[in-house]
Design an enzyme around this catalytic site. Structure first.
Site, PDB file in Angstrom:
ATOM      1  N   GLY A  46     -22.551  -9.685 -24.033  1.00 26.86           N
ATOM      2  CA  GLY A  46     -21.499 -10.319 -24.570  1.00 26.86           C
ATOM      3  C   GLY A  46     -20.031  -9.955 -24.053  1.00 26.86           C
ATOM      4  N   GLN A  51     -11.155  -9.454 -23.271  1.00 20.83           N
ATOM      5  CA  GLN A  51     -11.522  -8.273 -22.564  1.00 20.83           C
ATOM      6  C   GLN A  51     -11.101  -8.450 -21.058  1.00 20.83           C
ATOM      7  OE1 GLN A  51     -15.884  -8.314 -24.521  1.00 20.83           O
ATOM      8  NE2 GLN A  51     -15.566  -6.169 -24.062  1.00 20.83           N
ATOM      9  N   CYS A  94     -19.730  -0.907 -25.880  1.00 21.65           N
ATOM     10  CA  CYS A  94     -18.695  -1.848 -25.479  1.00 21.65           C
ATOM     11  C   CYS A  94     -18.083  -2.011 -24.324  1.00 21.65           C
ATOM     12  CB  CYS A  94     -17.425  -1.857 -26.400  1.00 21.65           C
ATOM     13  SG  CYS A  94     -16.090  -3.159 -26.137  1.00 21.65           S
ATOM     14  N   LEU A  95     -18.229  -3.018 -23.533  1.00 25.33           N
ATOM     15  CA  LEU A  95     -17.749  -2.833 -22.063  1.00 25.33           C
ATOM     16  C   LEU A  95     -16.291  -2.425 -22.000  1.00 25.33           C
ATOM     17  CD1 LEU A  95     -19.428  -6.134 -20.554  1.00 25.33           C
ATOM     18  CD2 LEU A  95     -20.145  -3.953 -20.032  1.00 25.33           C
ATOM     19  N   HIS A 136     -19.458  -8.396 -33.511  1.00 24.35           N
ATOM     20  CA  HIS A 136     -18.644  -7.557 -32.243  1.00 24.35           C
ATOM     21  C   HIS A 136     -17.864  -8.333 -31.424  1.00 24.35           C
ATOM     22  CE1 HIS A 136     -18.914  -4.276 -29.210  1.00 24.35           C
ATOM     23  NE2 HIS A 136     -18.259  -5.265 -28.749  1.00 24.35           N
ATOM     24  N   GLU A 137     -18.228  -9.597 -30.991  1.00 27.09           N
ATOM     25  CA  GLU A 137     -17.410  -9.975 -30.194  1.00 27.09           C
ATOM     26  C   GLU A 137     -16.202 -10.809 -31.079  1.00 27.09           C
ATOM     27  OE1 GLU A 137     -17.573  -9.825 -27.419  1.00 27.09           O
ATOM     28  OE2 GLU A 137     -19.715  -9.198 -27.366  1.00 27.09           O
ATOM     29  N   HIS A 140     -13.228  -8.731 -31.348  1.00 24.77           N
ATOM     30  CA  HIS A 140     -12.473  -8.633 -30.260  1.00 24.77           C
ATOM     31  C   HIS A 140     -11.323  -9.640 -30.479  1.00 24.77           C
ATOM     32  CE1 HIS A 140     -14.196  -5.657 -27.478  1.00 24.77           C
ATOM     33  NE2 HIS A 140     -15.163  -6.267 -27.725  1.00 24.77           N
TER      34      HIS A 140
HETATM   35  O1  GNR Z   1     -23.059  -5.379 -23.577  1.00 27.90           O
HETATM   36  C1  GNR Z   1     -22.988  -5.024 -24.807  1.00 27.90           C
HETATM   37  N1  GNR Z   1     -23.702  -4.697 -25.576  1.00 27.90           N
HETATM   38  C2  GNR Z   1     -23.573  -4.336 -27.121  1.00 27.90           C
HETATM   39  C3  GNR Z   1     -24.661  -3.654 -27.711  1.00 27.90           C
HETATM   40  C4  GNR Z   1     -24.572  -3.611 -29.167  1.00 27.90           C
HETATM   41  C5  GNR Z   1     -23.829  -4.275 -29.742  1.00 27.90           C
HETATM   42  C6  GNR Z   1     -22.913  -5.158 -29.064  1.00 27.90           C
HETATM   43  C7  GNR Z   1     -22.765  -5.301 -27.702  1.00 27.90           C
HETATM   44  S1  GNR Z   1     -21.527  -6.224 -26.992  1.00 27.90           S
HETATM   45  C8  GNR Z   1     -21.574  -5.308 -25.369  1.00 27.90           C
HETATM   46  C9  GNR Z   1     -20.692  -6.136 -24.596  1.00 27.90           C
HETATM   47  C10 GNR Z   1     -18.999  -6.009 -25.107  1.00 27.90           C
HETATM   48  O2  GNR Z   1     -18.388  -5.355 -25.107  1.00 27.90           O
HETATM   49  N2  GNR Z   1     -18.806  -7.273 -25.638  1.00 27.90           N
HETATM   50  O3  GNR Z   1     -17.488  -7.414 -26.255  1.00 27.90           O
HETATM   51 NI    NI Z   2     -17.168  -5.205 -26.994  1.00 31.56          NI
END
Ligand code: GNR
Ligand code: NI
Length: 170
Positions: A46, A51, A94-95, A136-137, A140
């Site tokens: 995601g 980001q 998270c990236l 999660h997204e 952000h």
């Molecule tokens: O790549 C991602 N893997 C992930 C694993 C578990 C819960 C959420 C994520 S999102 C993350 C990519 C990211 O940072 N998205 O904002």
């Molecule tokens: Ni993230």
């Protein structure tokens, strides 16, 4: 399409509240294409626009497993309309917080609505990885990272590691 650099904590831009998208047009679709390419390259499942430094309420995602065909998904101006009382824990990464993984508890199921790649409204109940990843997204978009759900002690340890790693990288 283009791969764009991903911001990492503690970059202050990751704390911005993203603005609603006025309309889904070709320019926005170009942004979503770049986001998807950037996400696949990283690789991640995601990505929120902030980001890559764009404070707009746009998310891309692909939850297909390695042996499945790609399933790109696009979420513009997403809103959660219902959350289950039941919570589920998932080990998140998270990236923007590379190489750090911790369990986060969130509502196990949500109902959400958004606009898709063509600007069409969608409303859907989400569970499992989709519920986790969408929450999660959407965090952000509010300037919130998964580490903000951890204890201050754990968050500070991770942030110190991030600052050190950035210094090493120059
Ligand atoms: O790549 C991602 N893997 C992930 C694993 C578990 C819960 C959420 C994520 S999102 C993350 C990519 C990211 O940072 N998205 O904002
Ligand atoms: Ni993230």
């Amino acid at each position: 399409m283009a791969i764009r650099p991903i911001l990492t904590a503690p970059d202050p831009r990751l704390k911005l509240i993203s603005k609603p998208v006025a309309r889904v047009d070709d320019e926005l679709r170009r942004l979503m294409d770049d986001m998807l390419e950037t996400m696949y390259d990283a690789p991640g499942i995601g990505l929120a626009a902030i980001q890559i430094g764009v404070p707009q309420r746009v998310i891309v995602m692909d939850l297909a497993k390695k042996d499945e065909p790609p399933q790109p998904a696009y979420f513009v101006n997403p809103e959660i309309t219902w959350r289950s009382e039941e919570f589920a824990a998932y080990e998140e990464g998270c990236l923007s917080v590379p190489e750090m993984y911790e369990d986060v508890e969130r509502p196990a199921r949500i109902r959400a609505r958004w606009l898709d790649y063509d600007g069409q409204p969608v409303e859907q109940e989400c569970d499992g990885l989709l519920a986790t990843c969408l929450q999660h997204e959407m965090d952000h978009l509010e300037g919130v990272l998964f580490i903000d759900h951890l204890s201050k002690l754990k968050r500070d340890i991770i942030l110190r590691k991030m600052v050190k790693a950035k210094k090493r990288a120059g």
